[in-house]
Motif scaffolding. Structure first.
Motif, PDB file in Angstrom:
ATOM      1  N   LEU A 120      26.759  39.546  49.050  1.00 26.42           N
ATOM      2  CA  LEU A 120      27.374  40.732  48.463  1.00 26.42           C
ATOM      3  C   LEU A 120      28.842  40.540  48.115  1.00 26.42           C
ATOM      4  O   LEU A 120      29.260  40.882  46.996  1.00 26.42           O
ATOM      5  N   PRO A 121      29.693  39.999  49.014  1.00 28.15           N
ATOM      6  CA  PRO A 121      31.104  39.807  48.624  1.00 28.15           C
ATOM      7  C   PRO A 121      31.270  38.899  47.404  1.00 28.15           C
ATOM      8  O   PRO A 121      32.153  39.133  46.571  1.00 28.15           O
ATOM      9  N   LEU A 122      30.426  37.882  47.285  1.00 29.68           N
ATOM     10  CA  LEU A 122      30.525  36.992  46.122  1.00 29.68           C
ATOM     11  C   LEU A 122      30.104  37.727  44.857  1.00 29.68           C
ATOM     12  O   LEU A 122      30.733  37.566  43.795  1.00 29.68           O
ATOM     13  N   ARG A 123      29.050  38.518  44.942  1.00 30.73           N
ATOM     14  CA  ARG A 123      28.634  39.280  43.760  1.00 30.73           C
ATOM     15  C   ARG A 123      29.731  40.244  43.332  1.00 30.73           C
ATOM     16  O   ARG A 123      29.983  40.421  42.132  1.00 30.73           O
ATOM     17  N   ARG A 124      30.371  40.843  44.295  1.00 33.01           N
ATOM     18  CA  ARG A 124      31.488  41.747  43.969  1.00 33.01           C
ATOM     19  C   ARG A 124      32.634  40.965  43.316  1.00 33.01           C
ATOM     20  O   ARG A 124      33.240  41.433  42.342  1.00 33.01           O
ATOM     21  N   GLN A 125      32.902  39.792  43.816  1.00 26.61           N
ATOM     22  CA  GLN A 125      33.958  38.959  43.239  1.00 26.61           C
ATOM     23  C   GLN A 125      33.629  38.560  41.792  1.00 26.61           C
ATOM     24  O   GLN A 125      34.498  38.552  40.923  1.00 26.61           O
ATOM     25  N   ILE A 126      32.365  38.236  41.533  1.00 25.41           N
ATOM     26  CA  ILE A 126      31.949  37.875  40.175  1.00 25.41           C
ATOM     27  C   ILE A 126      32.155  39.041  39.225  1.00 25.41           C
ATOM     28  O   ILE A 126      32.649  38.878  38.100  1.00 25.41           O
ATOM     29  N   LEU A 127      31.790  40.244  39.665  1.00 24.85           N
ATOM     30  CA  LEU A 127      31.963  41.419  38.821  1.00 24.85           C
ATOM     31  C   LEU A 127      33.440  41.685  38.527  1.00 24.85           C
ATOM     32  O   LEU A 127      33.826  41.980  37.380  1.00 24.85           O
ATOM     33  N   GLU A 128      34.275  41.573  39.541  1.00 27.87           N
ATOM     34  CA  GLU A 128      35.707  41.814  39.333  1.00 27.87           C
ATOM     35  C   GLU A 128      36.309  40.792  38.374  1.00 27.87           C
ATOM     36  O   GLU A 128      37.138  41.131  37.519  1.00 27.87           O
ATOM     37  N   ALA A 129      35.871  39.534  38.502  1.00 24.82           N
ATOM     38  CA  ALA A 129      36.371  38.503  37.593  1.00 24.82           C
ATOM     39  C   ALA A 129      35.929  38.788  36.161  1.00 24.82           C
ATOM     40  O   ALA A 129      36.685  38.585  35.203  1.00 24.82           O
ATOM     41  N   ARG A 130      34.702  39.279  36.006  1.00 27.61           N
ATOM     42  CA  ARG A 130      34.196  39.592  34.667  1.00 27.61           C
ATOM     43  C   ARG A 130      34.956  40.757  34.052  1.00 27.61           C
ATOM     44  O   ARG A 130      35.247  40.763  32.852  1.00 27.61           O
ATOM     45  N   VAL A 131      35.287  41.761  34.847  1.00 26.45           N
ATOM     46  CA  VAL A 131      36.087  42.896  34.358  1.00 26.45           C
ATOM     47  C   VAL A 131      37.443  42.402  33.858  1.00 26.45           C
ATOM     48  O   VAL A 131      37.932  42.814  32.800  1.00 26.45           O
ATOM     49  N   THR A 132      38.051  41.496  34.615  1.00 31.84           N
ATOM     50  CA  THR A 132      39.344  40.934  34.214  1.00 31.84           C
ATOM     51  C   THR A 132      39.222  40.170  32.906  1.00 31.84           C
ATOM     52  O   THR A 132      40.074  40.286  32.015  1.00 31.84           O
ATOM     53  N   THR A 133      38.150  39.387  32.771  1.00 36.30           N
ATOM     54  CA  THR A 133      37.936  38.622  31.535  1.00 36.30           C
ATOM     55  C   THR A 133      37.770  39.541  30.339  1.00 36.30           C
ATOM     56  O   THR A 133      38.336  39.290  29.262  1.00 36.30           O
ATOM     57  N   LEU A 134      37.000  40.619  30.499  1.00 32.40           N
ATOM     58  CA  LEU A 134      36.828  41.568  29.404  1.00 32.40           C
ATOM     59  C   LEU A 134      38.153  42.198  29.017  1.00 32.40           C
ATOM     60  O   LEU A 134      38.443  42.390  27.818  1.00 32.40           O
ATOM     61  N   ALA A 135      38.982  42.510  29.999  1.00 31.04           N
ATOM     62  CA  ALA A 135      40.285  43.105  29.705  1.00 31.04           C
ATOM     63  C   ALA A 135      41.166  42.139  28.929  1.00 31.04           C
ATOM     64  O   ALA A 135      41.887  42.528  28.003  1.00 31.04           O
ATOM     65  N   GLU A 136      41.105  40.851  29.288  1.00 32.83           N
ATOM     66  CA  GLU A 136      41.899  39.851  28.571  1.00 32.83           C
ATOM     67  C   GLU A 136      41.456  39.704  27.127  1.00 32.83           C
ATOM     68  O   GLU A 136      42.232  39.290  26.267  1.00 32.83           O
ATOM     69  N   ARG A 137      40.210  40.041  26.849  1.00 32.69           N
ATOM     70  CA  ARG A 137      39.684  39.959  25.481  1.00 32.69           C
ATOM     71  C   ARG A 137      39.803  41.281  24.739  1.00 32.69           C
ATOM     72  O   ARG A 137      39.222  41.459  23.674  1.00 32.69           O
ATOM     73  N   GLY A 138      40.540  42.214  25.309  1.00 29.87           N
ATOM     74  CA  GLY A 138      40.747  43.487  24.634  1.00 29.87           C
ATOM     75  C   GLY A 138      39.666  44.513  24.871  1.00 29.87           C
ATOM     76  O   GLY A 138      39.619  45.522  24.171  1.00 29.87           O
ATOM     77  N   GLN A 139      38.784  44.299  25.851  1.00 37.36           N
ATOM     78  CA  GLN A 139      37.705  45.234  26.143  1.00 37.36           C
ATOM     79  C   GLN A 139      37.886  45.817  27.543  1.00 37.36           C
ATOM     80  O   GLN A 139      37.017  45.722  28.399  1.00 37.36           O
TER      81      GLN A 139
END
Length: 523
Positions: free
Chosen positions: A346-365
């Motif tokens: 679970l902590p790793l899955r949460r970490q993956i989601l948070e990293a993906r949110v950051t990536t989307l923000a860097e791409r303007g989303q």
């Protein structure tokens, strides 16, 4: 701009402006061995000089500013201006791989930048340095290995260098494209994958003498980051040791290139070049098929390891469960380090989601994702990282295109099918083969063998039928799992069993019993 590696489809895609795959010798790259340009950046180094060279210098600065230093060094550092011929700008690169990559991913942008400098520019012609030009209408000569004098060789980027293992005639050894997103910095580390990550990092950072983990064998289920680690090793190794010869390919590509070499009577040369690699990275080894390719792979791996060359292999199962390999090869595969990647906690899955949110923000989303929604997705999508990203992409689409606030209720509706899939155990073809083999008192190896006695054929056809009904695998993939059989053989088996079920009640009961046992995880 899409920076993802595109594999075979990228090679087929052609930008309309580039319909002259000519080549030209004698151009020189802009940068020196230390990555600097010695004050010459922007100068024309081919036939065109003066204003055109100044234009190229400004374009180089635009590329640096627009894409950043990392991407510039990876893909544009080996690109050189040759001449302006009519309304065609001629550029050159050191390898066919780099030419393909730039044409596919950055061709339109380069044309736009040149047109901003000179509105009359009609096309960009990218050539490979050192290859003779084929005139229109001429029959191309048999490709030959490109060998440039050392003093004319530019320092090549990591991606280009992987392709430079072999040039025109040696394209059979050209590395598959690497995804710039898949590097160690973007890999989420947790309890389930820490050993695999740390050993992969150690292998990538090792020098010419290799690492103590040779071969490194990484295995795990779908979407757990195995391919990510392979790409990361290649990027890191190329950065740590620019002269290292690196080859990354899938097992299917290995088979295709080996068979191509056999058919062209160049198998000896293929083997010699393959065994000169410093770092060999093989993805999806479970798909390696055929006795000849199994044998050649084993010999190549032995030769590389004995020569202190590093081998890294990825598969969906440990060496002991690989089909078709002899005991010697399995022993060698397990003789270095076997690192498994387990279910993502679970902590790793949460970490993956948070990293993906950051990536989307860097791409303007940028999306607003409440903590309770993150927790809901992380708890309920537990199969693999790809489905986690897919779930988050759905929520991003609702936020960006529908303008809806992201709530737990919305998340429940958006990912209902993914949550339902989690509740059903995943069924593997190997599980089906095992249950059927036990029921009919035959061995699993019999089911994938070429034996055609009735005692083997009927259980084999039943297993193929159940594989088609209980798994999402395609007919060709099912055929590969049953001794590399053709998809038409699988289709015949499925239709035959479907017909027998309607006429033979005893067989229908047997198959229904087998189905329940497989779905319940027995065997």
């Amino acid at each position: 701009m899409d920076l993802r590696g595109r594999g075979a489809s990228a090679r087929r895609q052609e930008v309309d402006e580039f319909d002259h795959p000519a080549a030209h010798a004698g151009s020189v790259a802009l940068e020196g061995a230390d990555g600097s340009n010695n004050g010459d950046e922007g100068r024309t180094v081919g036939k065109g000089s003066g204003d055109h060279g100044d234009s190229w210098g400004r374009i180089v600065q635009r590329l640096r500013a627009e894409f950043g230093e990392d991407i510039y060094r990876s893909w544009f550092r080996g690109l050189a201006f040759v001449e302006l011929s009519g309304m065609t700008v001629v550029l050159s690169v050191p390898t066919p791989f780099l030419r393909m990559w730039i044409r596919t991913n950055y061709g339109n942008r380069l044309l736009a930048l040149w047109r901003a400098e000179n509105g009359g520019i009609e096309r960009i012609d990218i050539r490979v340095r050192g290859v003779e030009t084929v005139q229109p209408g001429e029959k191309p000569a048999m490709p030959a290995l490109v060998r440039r004098p050392k003093e004319e060789r530019p320092v090549e980027a990591a991606g280009a260098r992987l392709g430079a293992v072999s040039a025109a005639a040696e394209s059979a050894l050209e590395s598959a494209p690497l995804d710039p997103r898949f590097q160690f910095g973007s890999f989420a580390v947790g309890v389930s994958n820490k050993i695999a990550h740390d050993t992969a990092l150690a292998v990538a950072a090792s020098g010419a003498e290799g690492s103590m983990f040779n071969p490194l064998f990484i295995h795990g289920g779908v979407g757990r980051g195995k391919t990510h680690l392979l790409h990361a090793i290649a990027w890191k190794a190329a950065e740590a040791n620019p002269g290292r010869r690196i080859l990354y390919m899938s097992a299917d590509q290995f088979v295709f290139r080996f068979v191509t070499a056999l058919r062209s009577d160049s198998a000896i040369g293929f083997k010699e070049k393959l065994r000169s690699i410093d770092l060999l990275l093989i993805d999806d080894l479970q798909f390696l098929q055929g006795k000849a390719t199994h044998r050649e792979f084993g010999h190549t791996m032995n030769a590389l390891i004995e020569g202190c060359r590093q081998v890294v292999i990825v598969a969906d199962r440990p060496p002991s469960e690989l089909d078709g390999f002899d005991d010697r090869t399995r022993s060698r595969l397990g003789g270095g380090l076997v690192a498994g990647i387990g279910n993502q906690e679970l902590p790793l899955r949460r970490q993956i989601l948070e990293a993906r949110v950051t990536t989307l923000a860097e791409r303007g989303q940028k999306i607003e994702l409440p903590v309770d929604v993150l927790d809901f997705v992380a708890r309920n999508v537990a199969s693999n990282g790809r489905e986690l990203e897919g779930a988050l992409n759905r929520l991003a689409a609702y936020s960006c295109f529908a303008g809806l606030p992201i709530t737990v209720e919305l998340a429940e509706r958006a990912i209902r099918d993914l949550v339902a899939a989690q509740e059903r155990p995943q069924i593997r073809i190997e599980d089906i083969q095992r249950v059927v083999a036990v029921h009919y008192q035959v061995s699993r190896s019999d089911l994938v063998s070429s034996r055609r006695t009735r005692a083997i054929v009927v259980p084999r056809q039943i297993a193929m039928y159940l594989a088609k009904v209980l798994t999402p695998r395609s007919l060709p993939e099912i055929g590969r799992r049953f001794g590399n059989r053709d998809h038409t053989t699988v289709l015949h088996a499925v239709r035959k069993i479907e017909g027998l079920i309607g006429r033979d009640q005893s067989l229908a009961r047997d198959i229904e019993s087998l189905r329940r046992r497989i779905e319940d995880g027995e065997g």
